[in-house]
Each structure stands twice: as structure tokens, then as C-alpha cells.
Scaffold this active site. Structure first.
Site, short mmCIF file in Angstrom:
data_model
loop_
_atom_site.label_atom_id
_atom_site.label_comp_id
_atom_site.label_asym_id
_atom_site.label_seq_id
_atom_site.Cartn_x
_atom_site.Cartn_y
_atom_site.Cartn_z
N GLU A 144 45.60 39.04 48.59
CA GLU A 144 44.19 39.36 48.35
C GLU A 144 43.32 38.55 49.30
OE1 GLU A 144 42.86 39.12 44.31
OE2 GLU A 144 44.57 40.28 43.53
N GLU A 151 38.51 44.96 38.51
CA GLU A 151 38.84 43.74 37.75
C GLU A 151 37.66 43.34 36.89
OE1 GLU A 151 39.71 40.21 40.03
OE2 GLU A 151 38.32 40.78 41.62
P1 C2E Z 1 39.14 36.25 41.86
O1 C2E Z 1 40.23 36.21 42.88
O2 C2E Z 1 38.11 37.30 42.00
O3 C2E Z 1 39.87 36.27 40.46
C1 C2E Z 1 39.43 36.97 39.36
C2 C2E Z 1 38.75 36.09 38.40
O4 C2E Z 1 38.22 36.89 37.35
C3 C2E Z 1 39.69 35.10 37.71
O5 C2E Z 1 38.93 33.95 37.42
C4 C2E Z 1 39.98 35.81 36.40
O6 C2E Z 1 40.37 34.91 35.37
C5 C2E Z 1 38.65 36.45 36.10
N1 C2E Z 1 38.77 37.59 35.21
C6 C2E Z 1 39.79 38.47 35.12
N2 C2E Z 1 39.51 39.39 34.21
C7 C2E Z 1 38.29 39.12 33.69
C8 C2E Z 1 37.48 39.73 32.68
O7 C2E Z 1 37.80 40.73 32.07
N3 C2E Z 1 36.28 39.18 32.42
C9 C2E Z 1 35.88 38.06 33.08
N4 C2E Z 1 34.68 37.56 32.76
N5 C2E Z 1 36.61 37.44 34.03
C10 C2E Z 1 37.82 37.98 34.32
P2 C2E Z 1 39.52 32.53 37.72
O8 C2E Z 1 40.98 32.49 37.40
O9 C2E Z 1 38.62 31.58 37.08
O10 C2E Z 1 39.40 32.44 39.28
C11 C2E Z 1 38.17 32.40 39.86
C12 C2E Z 1 38.31 32.50 41.35
O11 C2E Z 1 38.97 31.37 41.85
C13 C2E Z 1 39.14 33.67 41.80
O12 C2E Z 1 38.39 34.81 41.83
C14 C2E Z 1 39.56 33.22 43.17
O13 C2E Z 1 38.53 33.45 44.10
C15 C2E Z 1 39.71 31.73 42.98
N6 C2E Z 1 41.13 31.42 42.79
C16 C2E Z 1 41.86 31.38 41.65
N7 C2E Z 1 43.13 31.01 41.95
C17 C2E Z 1 43.20 30.85 43.28
C18 C2E Z 1 44.26 30.50 44.21
O14 C2E Z 1 45.41 30.27 43.85
N8 C2E Z 1 43.93 30.40 45.53
C19 C2E Z 1 42.67 30.67 45.96
N9 C2E Z 1 42.43 30.59 47.25
N10 C2E Z 1 41.68 31.01 45.13
C20 C2E Z 1 41.94 31.12 43.81
CA CA Z 2 38.03 39.20 42.78
CA CA Z 3 41.62 37.50 43.71
#
Ligand code: C2E
Ligand code: CA
Ligand code: CA
Length: 558
Positions: free
Chosen positions: A433, A520
């Protein structure tokens, strides 16, 4: 200072003022080896000589009892004269009372008549001259020439002195900067630039007494102020602006104030300045604000971030960083089918508890640590796919987030290849991604790298689509396999018509590019139905599941 005269053969000038020839001769003979000696017979003559050539005399030797104008009269005139006040005077007298009186009137020292100890006289002359010269050196280093404010070293030294007298007083430190000062210099000339600085310094100086403060100009367009806590900085700002507008209406000067209030007395004045400076830096380029206050919250945040940066290596080693998985469901058929998962990092910090990626990902993106973290996640994810395959006999592909920085790493392809080799995975099993905004800064390089990754067999999903700035034109040249619609469209699509239209637009773009759409952030059945009706292919969101630890994820597989 002292040596330059000797080097160029310059002697200091001494003026001997005495009405008696014999005294003038004795002193003249005594001093002539070391000084150039001039003579006057009374106060008036001395004054004429001094005024004709001010700044050249290093010392006046003054008799008190003389005709026309006596020594006391001359002393009182010198005291009132701005240019002559700094010339030290040694009074020559035989009366004890006169000594006290003349010292009170500004004389630096006295020599008793008759002159019986020549070496004492010479030593006194030398000492008084040195003292005076030291004083003027200090004066030059103490004050900024242009504005008359203190220089930085003296400013902090005086703060220390004031603090030692009044440690209990609550104080503030302010840093003031003229935004784009170099532009003022370039557009209106240095002269005008200087006028701006002088105007600011004058306004501050006028306020010091009321604010119980002192100030300095440490460098070109910066001013520091140390003043009593409780100062109204908004009013101060207005006063500065009013003065600038009335004195220099043409120069459009923008000021920035950073304030550290009620300074922590366990820290140093330098620390206080740093904090006010940090507040001042924070509003650089923010044209909606002109004053920023250093807050504990701000400090706590900085400290918290520093801690995260320090702890990252330990966290990787201790496996405090845990990869969670969120399922993605294919909804094109009658029943939703598990298609893949997204790997999302979590930090179970031993002291700080669970930290969400929103708190540390942007931080690590700024300082480069993100690459280390991403590689950790990729390897955990690859291992997980392999382990599910082994235990359940099915392959659940996992998509990992690839940061903008990773793209510029020349080892990226090789690293992925060796990761796949190590866990015997197909490229299809690890999807990538890449956020849309990454395409904005260096589209060409990104296109090249993604093309290569795709030729290796990787599937590329464009993340947060709709939040970046891709032009339709660019989209056709970017190699990609799926569009991941930005979550905010889905959040808003039932609230406003426009978001719904945008959702439909994204579907159309995907159709045109012939790639599937992943939505998503889908939380409700209604959202799911609306998206399905518009042709959305894959759904990820709380409706199916939050991101969960790998042990829990197995329930979706079985
Ligand atoms: P992202 O890649 O856009 O990931 C999707 C985020 O949306 C994730 O938040 C997920 O928990 C959240 N999400 C999924 N379904 C729903 C839903 O139905 N409602 C709501 N309100 N939220 C939902 P998360 O896990 O807090 O991650 C936030 C961001 O942090 C991610 O956005 C991504 O940009 C970054 N991230 C997370 N893990 C990694 C990683 O391993 N490496 C990198 N480079 N970035 C990461
Ligand atoms: Ca995303
Ligand atoms: Ca993502």
C-alpha cells in the site's frame, strides 16, 4: 586595545592643569617618557584645549586652586559635558577636605602635594587610565551599536545577577523576530532595515521600566526580553505595530513573538531563551498567528516524542511492537469472502501503555526511523502469512504499508525479494500500500519504482485515494492494481450529497483504470449496502472487524 598604541608608536595624551610653572615642569618631566603632555594654566584654558580636541586625552591632572576658573568649577563643567565626562581626572592637592569633595564631584583619584614619590604618581596615572579604558571596552561589548540594547552575553549575565537578588520573582522570557527581515533590506535598503530595528528597540526600551525588564538584540532581526510575569503580550504586540506603522508606514513589517511565561527557575537563562525560541519557531510561516506561548503541553509532547525515538530500538528487540491484522472482504459475490488483510502496527509500551500508530508514524516519517519500523512490519507480516499457510493450508495475502521514504531506498526490491525467499512466499502474497500523497513529491521516481515492483509480481494499492493531488492525467501513467478510497468519503457519504458523488466518481475512475476499489473505514451495514450498490469490490472496516492480533485473526481463516 592596550597594545595597539605601543605597536604603532602612539603615546596617550595627558593634560596637566596648574597655575604654577614649577608644578607644570615637575609633572611634565615626570610623565614625558610615557605620555605626550600638554599644559593649561587655569580651568578655562584647560576647557578650551579639551573642547578643541576631544577624545584625545586619556587623563587630566588637575590643580584645585587656580585663578580665572578653579579646579572645582572645571570638575563640575566636565561632569555635565557628554563628550568630556569620560576623561578621568586626578586631583592634585595638599588639603584633606578637598580630596573628599573632589572625589564626590567626579574625580577618579588624588595626588598629594608636594610631589615626593614620582613612581607612585606614575603608577596612579597608569592605573586610572587602564580602569577607564576597560570600562569603555566593557561598554562596547555590553551594548549593541545599532539599537543600544544589551548584547546576548551581557543580557544573560544581567539576568543571572537580577535572579540572585530576586529569585522569588516570577519572570517571563520573550523572543521577538522580524519575519523575512532580509526582504525589508532588499526591497527598501539597509537604511530602512536599520530603522525598523531601531524603532523596535526604542519601543521595547520605553516599556522596560514598566515591565521591570531588560532586553537585548542577540543577532540581526532577533530581540530577547526578560520581564515580569503578567505582561500583556497582545498589548505589547499592538504597541510595537503602532510604533512601526506611525514611524515607518511604508515598511510592512510582520513580527513573531514567542513567549515562555513563569520561567522554571531550576533551568538556566539559556534554557528559558530556548523555550521562548521554540514557541517563536512554531508559528513561522503561520500567518494566522503572531504570538505563541510555550506550554507544558508543548513541552510534554516534545519530551514524549523524544522518548518514543529513544525507545524504538528496544521496542523492536523486545517485540513490544506488535503487528495487528484487519480483514478485507470481497463483497462482489452473494456472501462476503475473506480476501486478504492489512498489517497495522501497534506499540505495547511497557510504561506508556498501548500507543496508536497515529502518535508515532508521522514522527518517524519525519526523522527517517520509519524505514526501520516498516522493515520490521514487513518481516513480521511475511512470517505470519507463511505460518497461516502452514497451519491452515490456505494463503491469506497481507498488504503492508510502504512509506514514501522506502520508495527512495535503492535496496527496496532486493529486500523484498530476500524476504519472500526466506519465507517461501509468492509475490502475490505480500501486497503493497502506497499512500496517494507520496506520488505528489516525485512522481517520476515513484512511477519507476512501482513499475519495477509490479514487474516483480507485487500488487500495488494506492492508499487514501482522494486525499492526495493526483491528476487524472497522472493516474493513467501510474502503475497500480487497486484504489483504496480515502476513509473520509465513506464517513461523510450519508451526510452530504457531495461525498456520495465523490464515492461514485472514484468508482468511475477505477472502472476506467480497470482496477478494483477497496473501501476502508466501513462501519455499518448501510454503508456496505450503499457501496455494494455502486460497484465497490472490497470492504475493510469495523463492520467486519477491527485490526486484531494474529491469534485472534485465525477465526476469520477457519
Ligand atoms: P491507513 O493505512 O489508512 O490504515 C487504516 C486505518 O484505519 C487504521 O488505523 C485502521 O485501524 C483504521 N480503520 C480501519 N477500519 C476502520 C473503521 O471502520 N473505522 C475507523 N474509524 N477506522 C478504521 P491505524 O491502525 O490507527 O493506522 C493509522 C495509520 O497509521 C495508517 O493509516 C497508516 O498510515 C499508518 N500505519 C499503521 N501501521 C503502519 C505500518 O506498519 N507502517 C506504516 N508506514 N504506516 C502504518
Ligand atoms: Ca488508508
Ligand atoms: Ca494502509
Amino acid at each position: 586595545m592596550r597594545n595597539y598604541r605601543k605597536n604603532i608608536g602612539l603615546k596617550r595624551h595627558v593634560l596637566v592643569v596648574d597655575d604654577e610653572l614649577i608644578n607644570r615642569e615637575i609633572l611634565g618631566n615626570l610623565l614625558k617618557a610615557d605620555y605626550e603632555v600638554h599644559f593649561a594654566e587655569d580651568g578655562q584654558q584647560a576647557l578650551d584645549i579639551l573642547r578643541a580636541r576631544d577624545h584625545i586625552y586619556s587623563l587630566i591632572l588637575l590643580d584645585l586652586l587656580m585663578p580665572v576658573m578653579d579646579g572645582f568649577q572645571l570638575l563640575s563643567i566636565l561632569k555635565e559635558d557628554d563628550r568630556l565626562r569620560s576623561v578621568p581626572v586626578i586631583v592634585m592637592t595638599s588639603e584633606k577636605d578637598a580630596e573628599v569633595r573632589s572625589i564626590k564631584m567626579g574625580a577618579s583619584d588624588f595626588i598629594t602635594k608636594p610631589y615626593d614619590m614620582p613612581e607612585v604618581i606614575l603608577a596612579r596615572c597608569e592605573r586610572i587610565i587602564e580602569l577607564q579604558e576597560d570600562k569603555s571596552i566593557i561598554h562596547a561589548a555590553e551594548k549593541d551599536h545599532l539599537t543600544g540594547l544589551y548584547t546576548r552575553d551581557f543580557f544573560t549575565e544581567y539576568i543571572r545577577q537580577i535572579e540572585s537578588y530576586k529569585p522569588e520573582r516570577k519572570m517571563d522570557v520573550m523572543v521577538l523576530n522580524v519575519d523575512h527581515f532580509h526582504l525589508i533590506n532588499e526591497l527598501y535598503g539597509r537604511e530602512q532595515g536599520d530603522q525598523v530595528l531601531i524603532c523596535i528597540a526604542n519601543t521595547l526600551s520605553r516599556l522596560f521600566e514598566r515591565l521591570q525588564g531588560i532586553g537585548c538584540r542577540p543577532s540581526a532581526d532577533y530581540f530577547y526580553m526578560y520581564c515580569e510575569n503578567g505582561t500583556d503580550y497582545e498589548a505589547l504586540f499592538r504597541t510595537l505595530k503602532e510604533d512601526l506603522n506611525s514611524k515607518l508606514p511604508s515598511a510592512n513589517v510582520r513580527l513573531r513573538l514567542g513567549v515562555y511565561q513563569d520561567v522554571d527557575k531550576s533551568l538556566t537563562p539559556e534554557n528559558w531563551i530556548d523555550r521562548a525560541q521554540a514557541a517563536c519557531d512554531r508559528i513561522r510561516g503561520d500567518y494566522s498567528r503572531h504570538t505563541e506561548y510555550y506550554s507544558n503541553e508543548f513541552y510534554e509532547k516534545t519530551k514524549y516524542q523524544e522518548k518514543l525515538i529513544n525507545d524504538i530500538d528496544g521496542a523492536i528487540a523486545a517485540k513490544d511492537l506488535i503487528v495487528y491484522y484487519q480483514p478485507k472482504y470481497d463483497i462482489t459475490g452473494d456472501r462476503p469472502a475473506l480476501r486478504s488483510a492489512e498489517a497495522l502496527i501497534r506499540w505495547k509500551h511497557p510504561e506508556l501503555g498501548m500507543i496508536s500508530p497515529g502518535d508515532f508514524i508521522p514522527l518517524f516519517e519525519n526523522n527517517g526511523l520509519i524505514q526501520k519500523l516498516d522493515r520490521y512490519v514487513w518481516q513480521e507480516a511475511a512470517q505470519q502469512v507463511a505460518s497461516w499457510k502452514k497451519n491452515f493450508g490456505v494463503s491469506v495475502p497481507v498488504s503492508v504499508n510502504v512509506s514514501r521514504m522506502d520508495i527512495y531506498d535503492p535496496k527496496l526490491r532486493d529486500d523484498f525479494k530476500s524476504l519472500l525467499d526466506r519465507y517461501h512466499l509468492e509475490t502475490r502474497e505480500l501486497m503493497l500500500e502506497i499512500t496517494e500523497s507520496a506520488y505528489a513529491d516525485n512522481a517520476d521516481q515513484l512511477v519507476n519504482v512501482t513499475e519495477e515492483l509490479r514487474s516483480d509480481g507485487f500488487m500495488i494499492e494506492m492508499d487514501d485515494f482522494g486525499s492526495g493531488y493526483s491528476s487524472l492525467n497522472m493516474l493513467t501513467s501510474i502503475p497500480l492494481d487497486a484504489l483504496k478510497m480515502d476513509m473520509k468519503f465513506i464517513r461523510n457519504m450519508q451526510k452530504d450529497e457531495k461525498s456520495m458523488k465523490l464515492v461514485e466518481l472514484v468508482m468511475d475512475i477505477a472502472k476506467f483504470l480497470q482496477v478494483p476499489v477497496i473501501a476502508e473505514g466501513v462501519e455499518t451495514e448501510e454503508q456496505l449496502k450503499l457501496l455494494k450498490a455502486r460497484g465497490c469490490d472490497i470492504i475493510q472496516g469495523y463492520y467486519f472487524s477491527r485490526p486484531v492480533p494474529p491469534e485472534e485473526f485465525t477465526k476469520f481463516i477457519s
